[in-house]
Design a protein around this motif. Structure first.
Motif, PDB file in Angstrom:
ATOM      1  N   VAL A   8       0.950  -1.210  -0.057  1.00 58.05           N
ATOM      2  CA  VAL A   8      -0.017   0.088   0.097  1.00 58.05           C
ATOM      3  C   VAL A   8       0.797   1.254   0.024  1.00 58.05           C
ATOM      4  O   VAL A   8       2.102   1.327   0.867  1.00 58.05           O
ATOM      5  N   ILE A   9       0.414   2.138  -0.845  1.00 61.62           N
ATOM      6  CA  ILE A   9       1.216   3.485  -0.622  1.00 61.62           C
ATOM      7  C   ILE A   9       0.074   4.417  -0.424  1.00 61.62           C
ATOM      8  O   ILE A   9      -0.944   4.578  -0.895  1.00 61.62           O
ATOM      9  N   ILE A  10       0.285   5.191   0.704  1.00 67.63           N
ATOM     10  CA  ILE A  10      -0.641   6.214   1.223  1.00 67.63           C
ATOM     11  C   ILE A  10      -0.170   7.528   0.912  1.00 67.63           C
ATOM     12  O   ILE A  10       0.896   8.123   0.896  1.00 67.63           O
ATOM     13  N   ILE A  11      -1.027   8.444   0.088  1.00 59.44           N
ATOM     14  CA  ILE A  11      -0.508   9.581  -0.364  1.00 59.44           C
ATOM     15  C   ILE A  11      -1.109  10.766   0.676  1.00 59.44           C
ATOM     16  O   ILE A  11      -2.435  10.898   0.552  1.00 59.44           O
ATOM     17  N   GLY A  12      -0.443  11.167   1.500  1.00 60.93           N
ATOM     18  CA  GLY A  12      -0.799  12.239   2.371  1.00 60.93           C
ATOM     19  C   GLY A  12      -0.359  11.643   3.574  1.00 60.93           C
ATOM     20  O   GLY A  12      -0.424  10.661   3.994  1.00 60.93           O
ATOM     21  N   GLY A  13       0.504  12.750   4.597  1.00 57.39           N
ATOM     22  CA  GLY A  13       0.891  12.562   5.677  1.00 57.39           C
ATOM     23  C   GLY A  13       0.082  13.212   6.853  1.00 57.39           C
ATOM     24  O   GLY A  13       0.899  13.656   7.928  1.00 57.39           O
ATOM     25  N   GLY A  14      -1.307  13.360   6.886  1.00 65.39           N
ATOM     26  CA  GLY A  14      -1.985  14.167   7.814  1.00 65.39           C
ATOM     27  C   GLY A  14      -2.295  12.895   8.924  1.00 65.39           C
ATOM     28  O   GLY A  14      -1.928  11.908   8.896  1.00 65.39           O
ATOM     29  N   ILE A 113      -3.669   1.760  -3.286  1.00 63.54           N
ATOM     30  CA  ILE A 113      -3.368   3.222  -2.814  1.00 63.54           C
ATOM     31  C   ILE A 113      -4.380   3.738  -1.968  1.00 63.54           C
ATOM     32  O   ILE A 113      -5.906   3.326  -2.211  1.00 63.54           O
ATOM     33  N   ILE A 114      -4.058   4.221  -0.908  1.00 60.89           N
ATOM     34  CA  ILE A 114      -4.894   4.997  -0.069  1.00 60.89           C
ATOM     35  C   ILE A 114      -4.783   6.502  -0.108  1.00 60.89           C
ATOM     36  O   ILE A 114      -3.589   6.998   0.033  1.00 60.89           O
TER      37      ILE A 114
END
Length: 347
Positions: A8-14, A113-114
Motif C-alpha cells: 500500500v502507498i498512502i498519499i498524504g501524511g496528515g 493506494i490509499i
C-alpha cells in the motif's frame, strides 16, 4: 532494475495518512507514505497552538502534541516515508500494479493506494481590505504560532467558523479584550463553543472589517461596517487575527484519474472503496453518507481503508487486524514497554 513494490502507498501524511500507516503495519503490509510537504502533520500544521478537545480519551491537547504523537505511532512498523513529492500521474499495469509518478519524475509501485491528502492544496483566504498586506509582517495574522503573543492585547478576530470561535475562547483569559466580527448573524461552529465565546468576547454581527488604520507599520484601529445598515464602528486594537477559511483544490491531479467525486471529496463506499478497484480513501479527501469530519473520524476511515486494501490483495484474509493486546506484532514491543515500566519503578 528490480522494482520495489509496496502493498500500500498512502498519499498524504496528515492524521488519516499517519494512522493508516500504523494500522497497515498491524496488518503486516509493506507500506509507504508519500507527503508533498517536507513534514508530516497535514492541515493540523496550520494551527500548532490550537487546543483540540474532541479526540476520544484525550483531554484538551495542542495540535502540535497530537502531530508528534501520531508521527511516533506511524513509525511503529517502520514504513517508508517520502517527503517533498506531489503525485501527478497514476497508471495501472496489466498485472494490477499501480505506478505513481511524482513531480520529481520518480516512480512508485504498489498493489493498492490509499488517498489521504486531506483538504488538498489550500490557500488562505486573506482579508479583502485595501492595503491589508502592508501589515502582514507586524500585527495582521492568518495563523497563530504562539498564543502568548496576544497576552494583554486588544485582539480583533474576523471570522465565523470553528477556528475563529475557538481562538476567541482560548485568548479571552489572557488577552486584554477580544472582539469577534462576523459577516452573518449565525456562526458555523459548535453550539457550545459559540455560547462560551459570546460570554467571553464582544461580538459584532453582522459586520465586516471595512478599513484598517495604521501607524508606523502597525494596525492601530479598525473600522467595522454593518452588513445591512452600513453603520460603522471604530475599535482600537493591538492585534488582528483573520480566520476566513481556505480556498481548496481538494483533488489536484487526482481528479484526472477518473474517480467519482462530489464537490468536497472523492466518493467512497462505507468501507472506503473509491470507484476504481484497488484505490481507497480516508480523511477529509473523501465523502460518504456517514462521513464524520473530525480527527476521530479520520482514524476510523483509515482503519476501514486499510482493511479494504488488505482484503483487495488477499480476499481470504482476516477482515480486520487483531486488537493490539492480542496481536503478535506487538509481542516484542509489549515486552520492551514492560521492561521500561519495571525500570521506572525500580523493580
Amino acid at each position: 532494475m528490480e522494482q520495489d513494490i509496496y502493498d500500500v502507498i498512502i498519499i498524504g501524511g496528515g492524521p488519516a495518512g499517519m494512522y493508516a500507516a500504523f494500522y497497515s503495519g498491524m496488518r503486516e503490509m509493506k507500506t509507504k507514505i508519500i507527503e508533498a510537504k517536507q513534514e508530516l502533520g497535514g492541515f493540523m500544521r496550520t494551527y500548532p497552538e490550537k487546543l483540540v478537545w474532541d479526540v476520544g480519551g484525550i483531554g484538551p491537547v495542542r495540535c502540535e502534541e497530537i502531530i508528534h504523537s501520531l508521527i511516533r505511532q506511524a513509525a511503529t512498523f517502520d514504513p517508508s516515508i517520502v517527503f517533498g513529492q506531489e503525485i501527478v500521474q497514476m497508471e495501472k499495469r496489466d498485472d494490477g500494479i499501480f505506478i505513481l509518478t511524482a513531480d520529481s519524475g520518480e516512480k512508485h509501485y504498489t498493489r493498492t493506494i490509499i488517498l489521504a491528502t486531506g483538504r488538498g492544496i489550500t490557500s488562505i483566504q486573506k482579508l479583502a481590505v485595501e492595503g491589508a498586506d502592508r501589515f502582514e509582517l507586524s500585527n495582521l495574522h492568518y495563523t497563530v504560532t504562539s498564543i502568548n503573543k496576544f497576552k494583554d492585547k486588544r485582539v480583533l478576530i474576523s471570522g465565523g467558523g470553528d477556528s475563529a470561535v475557538d481562538w476567541a475562547v482560548a485568548m479571552a483569559p489572557l488577552a486584554k479584550e477580544v472582539y469577534v466580527v462576523h459577516r452573518r448573524d449565525d456562526f458555523s461552529a459548535f453550539e457550545s463553543s459559540v455560547t462560551e465565546m459570546k460570554s467571553l468576547a464582544t461580538v459584532y454581527v453582522p459586520y465586516t472589517v471595512a478599513r484598517l488604520h495604521g501607524h508606523e507599520g502597525r494596525i492601530g484601529s479598525v473600522t467595522l461596517q454593518h452588513a445591512d445598515s452600513q453603520e460603522t464602528v471604530q475599535l482600537e486594537v493591538d492585534e488582528v487575527l483573520v480566520n476566513h477559511g481556505f480556498e481548496r483544490n481538494f483533488g489536484g491531479a487526482i481528479l484526472e484519474w477518473g474517480l467519482e467525486h462530489e464537490e468536497f471529496g472523492i466518493s467512497v463506499s462505507p468501507v472506503m472503496h473509491t470507484s476504481m478497484p484497488g484505490i481507497f480513501g480516508a480523511g477529509d479527501i473523501v465523502t460518504h453518507a456517514g462521513k464524520v469530519r473530525l480527527i476521530a473520524g479520520a482514524f476510523n476511515d483509515a482503519v476501514l481503508a486499510v482493511n479494504s486494501a488488505k482484503l483487495y490483495i488477499d480476499p481470504t484474509g482476516s477482515k480486520m487486524a487483531g486488537v493490539s493486546s492480542h496481536n503478535d506484532r506487538f509481542a516484542d514491543k509489549n515486552e520492551e514497554e514492560r521492561q521500561k515500566y519495571r525500570a521506572s519503578q525500580g523493580k
